[in-house]
Design a protein around this motif. Structure first.
Motif, PDB file in Angstrom:
ATOM      1  N   GLN A 109      40.023  28.799  39.978  1.00 46.50           N
ATOM      2  CA  GLN A 109      40.582  29.825  40.851  1.00 46.50           C
ATOM      3  C   GLN A 109      41.009  31.050  40.048  1.00 46.50           C
ATOM      4  OE1 GLN A 109      41.153  30.196  44.296  1.00 46.50           O
ATOM      5  NE2 GLN A 109      39.586  28.600  44.341  1.00 46.50           N
ATOM      6  N   SER A 110      41.578  30.804  38.873  1.00 39.92           N
ATOM      7  CA  SER A 110      41.996  31.899  38.007  1.00 39.92           C
ATOM      8  C   SER A 110      40.803  32.774  37.627  1.00 39.92           C
ATOM      9  CB  SER A 110      42.667  31.338  36.747  1.00 39.92           C
ATOM     10  OG  SER A 110      43.067  32.374  35.881  1.00 39.92           O
ATOM     11  N   ILE A 111      39.698  32.147  37.255  1.00 42.91           N
ATOM     12  CA  ILE A 111      38.491  32.893  36.871  1.00 42.91           C
ATOM     13  C   ILE A 111      37.908  33.629  38.077  1.00 42.91           C
ATOM     14  CG2 ILE A 111      36.135  32.653  36.000  1.00 42.91           C
ATOM     15  CD1 ILE A 111      37.151  30.235  34.378  1.00 42.91           C
ATOM     16  N   ALA A 112      37.926  32.969  39.244  1.00 41.49           N
ATOM     17  CA  ALA A 112      37.402  33.601  40.462  1.00 41.49           C
ATOM     18  C   ALA A 112      38.230  34.826  40.849  1.00 41.49           C
ATOM     19  CB  ALA A 112      37.387  32.592  41.606  1.00 41.49           C
ATOM     20  N   LEU A 113      39.542  34.742  40.705  1.00 41.71           N
ATOM     21  CA  LEU A 113      40.408  35.884  41.009  1.00 41.71           C
ATOM     22  C   LEU A 113      40.148  37.044  40.058  1.00 41.71           C
ATOM     23  CD1 LEU A 113      43.722  33.991  41.783  1.00 41.71           C
ATOM     24  CD2 LEU A 113      42.589  35.602  43.335  1.00 41.71           C
ATOM     25  N   TYR A 114      39.953  36.706  38.777  1.00 41.71           N
ATOM     26  CA  TYR A 114      39.645  37.770  37.815  1.00 41.71           C
ATOM     27  C   TYR A 114      38.333  38.462  38.184  1.00 41.71           C
ATOM     28  CZ  TYR A 114      38.077  40.124  33.635  1.00 41.71           C
ATOM     29  OH  TYR A 114      37.597  41.085  32.777  1.00 41.71           O
ATOM     30  N   ALA A 115      37.329  37.662  38.585  1.00 46.55           N
ATOM     31  CA  ALA A 115      36.033  38.242  38.967  1.00 46.55           C
ATOM     32  C   ALA A 115      36.202  39.166  40.179  1.00 46.55           C
ATOM     33  CB  ALA A 115      35.034  37.134  39.272  1.00 46.55           C
ATOM     34  N   GLN A 116      37.036  38.755  41.132  1.00 48.84           N
ATOM     35  CA  GLN A 116      37.303  39.580  42.308  1.00 48.84           C
ATOM     36  C   GLN A 116      38.007  40.881  41.913  1.00 48.84           C
ATOM     37  OE1 GLN A 116      39.515  37.470  45.321  1.00 48.84           O
ATOM     38  NE2 GLN A 116      39.825  39.304  46.577  1.00 48.84           N
ATOM     39  N   MET A 117      38.964  40.761  41.008  1.00 48.85           N
ATOM     40  CA  MET A 117      39.678  41.931  40.506  1.00 48.85           C
ATOM     41  C   MET A 117      38.710  42.912  39.825  1.00 48.85           C
ATOM     42  SD  MET A 117      42.690  41.885  37.626  1.00 48.85           S
ATOM     43  CE  MET A 117      43.510  43.380  37.048  1.00 48.85           C
ATOM     44  N   PHE A 127      47.583  41.011  29.198  1.00 51.18           N
ATOM     45  CA  PHE A 127      48.055  39.760  29.787  1.00 51.18           C
ATOM     46  C   PHE A 127      47.025  39.186  30.763  1.00 51.18           C
ATOM     47  CE2 PHE A 127      52.086  41.903  28.675  1.00 51.18           C
ATOM     48  CZ  PHE A 127      52.609  40.928  27.843  1.00 51.18           C
ATOM     49  N   THR A 128      46.317  40.065  31.474  1.00 50.25           N
ATOM     50  CA  THR A 128      45.254  39.601  32.374  1.00 50.25           C
ATOM     51  C   THR A 128      44.167  38.883  31.578  1.00 50.25           C
ATOM     52  OG1 THR A 128      45.618  41.697  33.535  1.00 50.25           O
ATOM     53  CG2 THR A 128      43.840  40.304  34.323  1.00 50.25           C
ATOM     54  N   PHE A 129      43.726  39.558  30.505  1.00 50.06           N
ATOM     55  CA  PHE A 129      42.658  38.975  29.682  1.00 50.06           C
ATOM     56  C   PHE A 129      43.091  37.640  29.064  1.00 50.06           C
ATOM     57  CE2 PHE A 129      40.901  43.450  29.171  1.00 50.06           C
ATOM     58  CZ  PHE A 129      39.756  43.185  29.903  1.00 50.06           C
ATOM     59  N   SER A 130      44.276  37.580  28.509  1.00 46.80           N
ATOM     60  CA  SER A 130      44.715  36.340  27.855  1.00 46.80           C
ATOM     61  C   SER A 130      44.852  35.208  28.868  1.00 46.80           C
ATOM     62  CB  SER A 130      46.047  36.562  27.123  1.00 46.80           C
ATOM     63  OG  SER A 130      47.072  36.914  28.024  1.00 46.80           O
ATOM     64  N   SER A 131      45.301  35.520  30.095  1.00 46.87           N
ATOM     65  CA  SER A 131      45.467  34.486  31.121  1.00 46.87           C
ATOM     66  C   SER A 131      44.127  33.906  31.554  1.00 46.87           C
ATOM     67  CB  SER A 131      46.202  35.065  32.332  1.00 46.87           C
ATOM     68  OG  SER A 131      47.505  35.458  32.000  1.00 46.87           O
ATOM     69  N   VAL A 132      43.162  34.793  31.832  1.00 42.45           N
ATOM     70  CA  VAL A 132      41.863  34.295  32.294  1.00 42.45           C
ATOM     71  C   VAL A 132      41.108  33.614  31.151  1.00 42.45           C
ATOM     72  CG1 VAL A 132      40.537  36.418  31.893  1.00 42.45           C
ATOM     73  CG2 VAL A 132      39.870  34.850  33.725  1.00 42.45           C
ATOM     74  N   LEU A 133      41.288  34.077  29.917  1.00 36.46           N
ATOM     75  CA  LEU A 133      40.648  33.422  28.778  1.00 36.46           C
ATOM     76  C   LEU A 133      41.216  32.024  28.559  1.00 36.46           C
ATOM     77  CD1 LEU A 133      40.388  36.370  26.211  1.00 36.46           C
ATOM     78  CD2 LEU A 133      38.479  35.193  27.334  1.00 36.46           C
ATOM     79  N   ASN A 134      42.515  31.855  28.768  1.00 33.64           N
ATOM     80  CA  ASN A 134      43.102  30.517  28.674  1.00 33.64           C
ATOM     81  C   ASN A 134      42.489  29.578  29.701  1.00 33.64           C
ATOM     82  OD1 ASN A 134      44.805  31.116  26.560  1.00 33.64           O
ATOM     83  ND2 ASN A 134      46.496  31.756  27.883  1.00 33.64           N
ATOM     84  N   LEU A 143      30.182  30.733  29.330  1.00 32.36           N
ATOM     85  CA  LEU A 143      29.434  31.865  29.900  1.00 32.36           C
ATOM     86  C   LEU A 143      30.394  32.940  30.408  1.00 32.36           C
ATOM     87  CD1 LEU A 143      26.806  33.185  30.804  1.00 32.36           C
ATOM     88  CD2 LEU A 143      26.956  31.873  32.939  1.00 32.36           C
ATOM     89  N   GLN A 144      31.398  32.517  31.176  1.00 39.48           N
ATOM     90  CA  GLN A 144      32.391  33.469  31.669  1.00 39.48           C
ATOM     91  C   GLN A 144      33.185  34.069  30.505  1.00 39.48           C
ATOM     92  OE1 GLN A 144      31.734  30.516  32.838  1.00 39.48           O
ATOM     93  NE2 GLN A 144      31.665  30.499  35.083  1.00 39.48           N
ATOM     94  N   GLY A 145      33.452  33.244  29.482  1.00 37.91           N
ATOM     95  CA  GLY A 145      34.166  33.743  28.311  1.00 37.91           C
ATOM     96  C   GLY A 145      33.406  34.861  27.613  1.00 37.91           C
ATOM     97  N   ARG A 146      32.096  34.709  27.497  1.00 37.79           N
ATOM     98  CA  ARG A 146      31.276  35.755  26.859  1.00 37.79           C
ATOM     99  C   ARG A 146      31.298  37.044  27.692  1.00 37.79           C
ATOM    100  NH1 ARG A 146      28.507  33.462  22.704  1.00 37.79           N
ATOM    101  NH2 ARG A 146      27.850  31.277  22.899  1.00 37.79           N
ATOM    102  N   GLN A 147      31.222  36.894  29.010  1.00 32.64           N
ATOM    103  CA  GLN A 147      31.247  38.076  29.874  1.00 32.64           C
ATOM    104  C   GLN A 147      32.580  38.820  29.739  1.00 32.64           C
ATOM    105  OE1 GLN A 147      30.444  36.206  33.645  1.00 32.64           O
ATOM    106  NE2 GLN A 147      28.224  36.397  33.436  1.00 32.64           N
TER     107      GLN A 147
END
Length: 577
Positions: A109-117, A127-134, A143-147
């Motif tokens: 869900q965290s990754i999906a929210l970041y993609a929506q953002m 802080f956004t980047f560090s949260s979604v990377l975690n 794959l998402q990490g590389r993007q």
């Protein structure tokens, strides 16, 4: 919230006099700021809905933000509010909701929210980047990490130490050690966390020389870096290096000790593993599981079961590893009583019924002679994988329920699951037991042509048995000669058994000749060939085989069979000298 503040807040919330929009917003802002519990925030939300049909998005954002700051389980409520904010472009609230999903282990869900953002064009911050990377590191999702890595560079946040460490952790946990090292080398400010992440990344993929080089030059080491090295050596099978570091550790924790137990188990040193286990003052479920798995892995089935019983006596809840270990031990012994006890423990909720555990239970019940229980376990599963289907198909085939096995295989294909090598062993075995020769040949072609599976010796053995039972010995022999793998004893044994049934001396001699080379001490092969000669009244040849056994000092082994009585839970071993 103090009693006074709570009293004032409640007074404002319940007062019917504040209906003016400005006053209502002021009251709500005050209440939002003063509220310290979920109940008070719900009261504030109720007042907001009473006074404003379409609340200002700023108030909803503020309410959502306050909910996300509360300890406990308020995320679901906050997410419902967040999803109702029209065209929210507030960077802070997006970052907060992404971070909260990561903290609550809702990583997808965290990754999906970041993609929506990102799609909405809202700029993330560090802080956004560090949260979604975690979140990416925990799944892991490389794959998402590389993007996200690309977006970090484009956004100019790559120099942020927190972001760099989070990105390094993603690559390390995903097993991309070389990518992690590139990030590590570009960092100008490395702390113990980044050093440890890099050492852990190398250890995870077994690059222990690289891990050791970094570990040796670390200025500051913590228990995590020590544990990563010990676990890395243990997983690589270098138990000597693991023990050397383990003995030097200034502070040992249960994770390190558990890694040593697993390492000893992998190397077959059950005694060494038990010594580490016995020295532990506090034992968690992980170390119990590692010791049980160590016993099961090394054929100490009785010890695994006894340790499991002891673990249950001290009220330690079994995890997936412990449960699979004791199930494996029970399967090895064919212990019907223990199988029943494990089933009772599972029904009482001793362990979560994961796919892996359920698959092991299906296999255990089948090996203990209870295919009905295997079926029941299969039906209890909410999610089934190819292993689930393969285990039950094999169980049905082994118990002579060939048509049910083939129906289950058809159901598996309709559900879109791709069968593997084990699945087809069960299918071909079912065809062999049911005498379905043509169907078996079709499945053999299907395996190769539709699924691209290269036949293994087990598949050839099944096909030789299938053709041999039908008396098609020449076809079976040709199949062996044309096989893409070197025939093993099982394949030649199937042909020899068929020759015994159908009295084919010529092929029987060929099959026996290969078996004498592959299994020179196996008395059964000599006896079968002698019986073939005897059935054809070639007594001199039969006597020659028996003399060969005598010259090679091969004695006929006692025959053993297991007879299971499910109702009385009795298993009796009958030995015939």
């Amino acid at each position: 919230m103090t009693n006074a503040t709570a009293s004032i807040t409640t007074k404002y919330l319940l007062s019917p006099s504040t209906h003016h929009s400005y006053n209502s917003e002021a009251v709500i802002e005050f209440c939002l700021q003063a509220s310290r519990t979920l109940d008070h925030l719900k009261q504030t939300h109720a007042r907001l809905l009473r006074t404003q049909i379409n609340p200002h998005p700023r108030l909803i954002i503020h309410l959502t933000s306050r909910l996300l700051q509360l300890p406990g389980n308020s995320l679901r409520y906050a997410r419902c509010l967040f999803d109702r904010i029209p065209h929210c472009e507030n960077q802070f609230i997006w970052t907060s909701i992404i971070r909260s999903h990561t903290l609550h282990a809702q990583f997808s869900q965290s990754i999906a929210l970041y993609a929506q953002m990102h799609r909405m064009g809202i700029s993330p911050n560090g802080f956004t980047f560090s949260s979604v990377l975690n979140a990416c590191a925990r799944i892991p999702a490389i794959l998402q990490g590389r993007q996200i890595h690309t977006q970090i560079v484009q956004s100019g946040y790559f120099s942020n130490t927190v972001v760099q460490t989070a990105l390094l952790d993603v690559y390390a946990k995903c097993g991309a050690a070389n990518d992690a090292r590139r990030v590590f080398d570009q960092m100008t400010d490395r702390d113990v966390v980044s050093w440890t992440a890099m050492v852990s990344g190398y250890s995870k993929v077994g690059m222990m020389e690289d891990a050791r080089q970094l570990f040796d030059v670390m200025v500051e080491r913590n228990v995590v870096s020590w544990t990563a090295m010990v676990a890395g050596y243990a997983n690589a099978g270098d138990i000597g290096a693991a023990k050397a570091l383990f003995d030097k550790m200034p502070e040992k924790n249960s994770i390190t000790r558990t890694a040593m137990i697993a390492g000893y188990g992998k190397c077959g040193d059950v005694v060494g593993a038990r010594q580490v286990f016995d020295k532990m003052a506090m034992r968690d479920s992980a170390c119990w599981a590692a010791m049980i798995a160590c016993y099961a892995r090394n054929g100490c089935s009785s010890e695994a079961i006894e340790l499991y019983k002891r673990m249950r006596m001290v009220n330690v809840k079994a995890n997936e590893v412990a449960m699979v270990g004791v199930i494996s031990a029970c399967t090895q012994l064919g212990d019907v009583d223990m199988a029943s006890s494990i089933a009772d423990d599972m029904n009482e909720g001793s362990c979560e019924r994961t796919v892996v555990v359920s698959n092991a239970l299906i296999h255990m019940n089948a090996k203990c002679g209870s295919v009905v229980q295997a079926w029941e376990e299969f039906n209890l599963m909410t999610h089934r994988d190819v292993i689930s289907y393969s285990a039950l198909i094999t169980a049905l085939a082994d118990h002579g329920r060939a048509h049910e096995a083939l129906q289950l295989f058809s159901r598996m294909r309709k559900e879109g699951l791709r069968p593997n090598e084990v699945t087809f062993v069960g299918v071909l075995n079912a065809c062999s037991h049911a005498g379905m020769v043509e169907e078996g040949c079709e499945y053999f072609k299907l395996m190769k042509q539709s699924y691209g599976i290269v036949p293994l010796t087990e598949h050839y053995a099944c096909m030789v048995d299938l053709l041999g039972r039908a008396g098609r010995l020449e076809e079976a022999y040709k199949l062996i000669l044309d096989s893409v793998v070197t025939p093993d004893a099982g394949t030649w044994g199937a042909l020899l058994g068929a020759c015994r049934v159908h009295g084919n001396v010529e092929l029987g001699e060929i099959a026996a000749g290969h078996l004498f080379e592959l299994e020179p001490e196996n008395t059964g092969n000599y006896v079968l060939l002698a019986n073939i000669y005897a059935s054809m009244n070639r007594w001199d040849d039969a006597e020659r085989v028996r003399k060969m056994m005598s010259e090679r000092r091969i004695r006929k082994s006692p025959g053993c069979s297991w007879i299971g009585y499910q109702d009385s839970r009795l298993v009796k071993m009958v030995t015939d000298e």
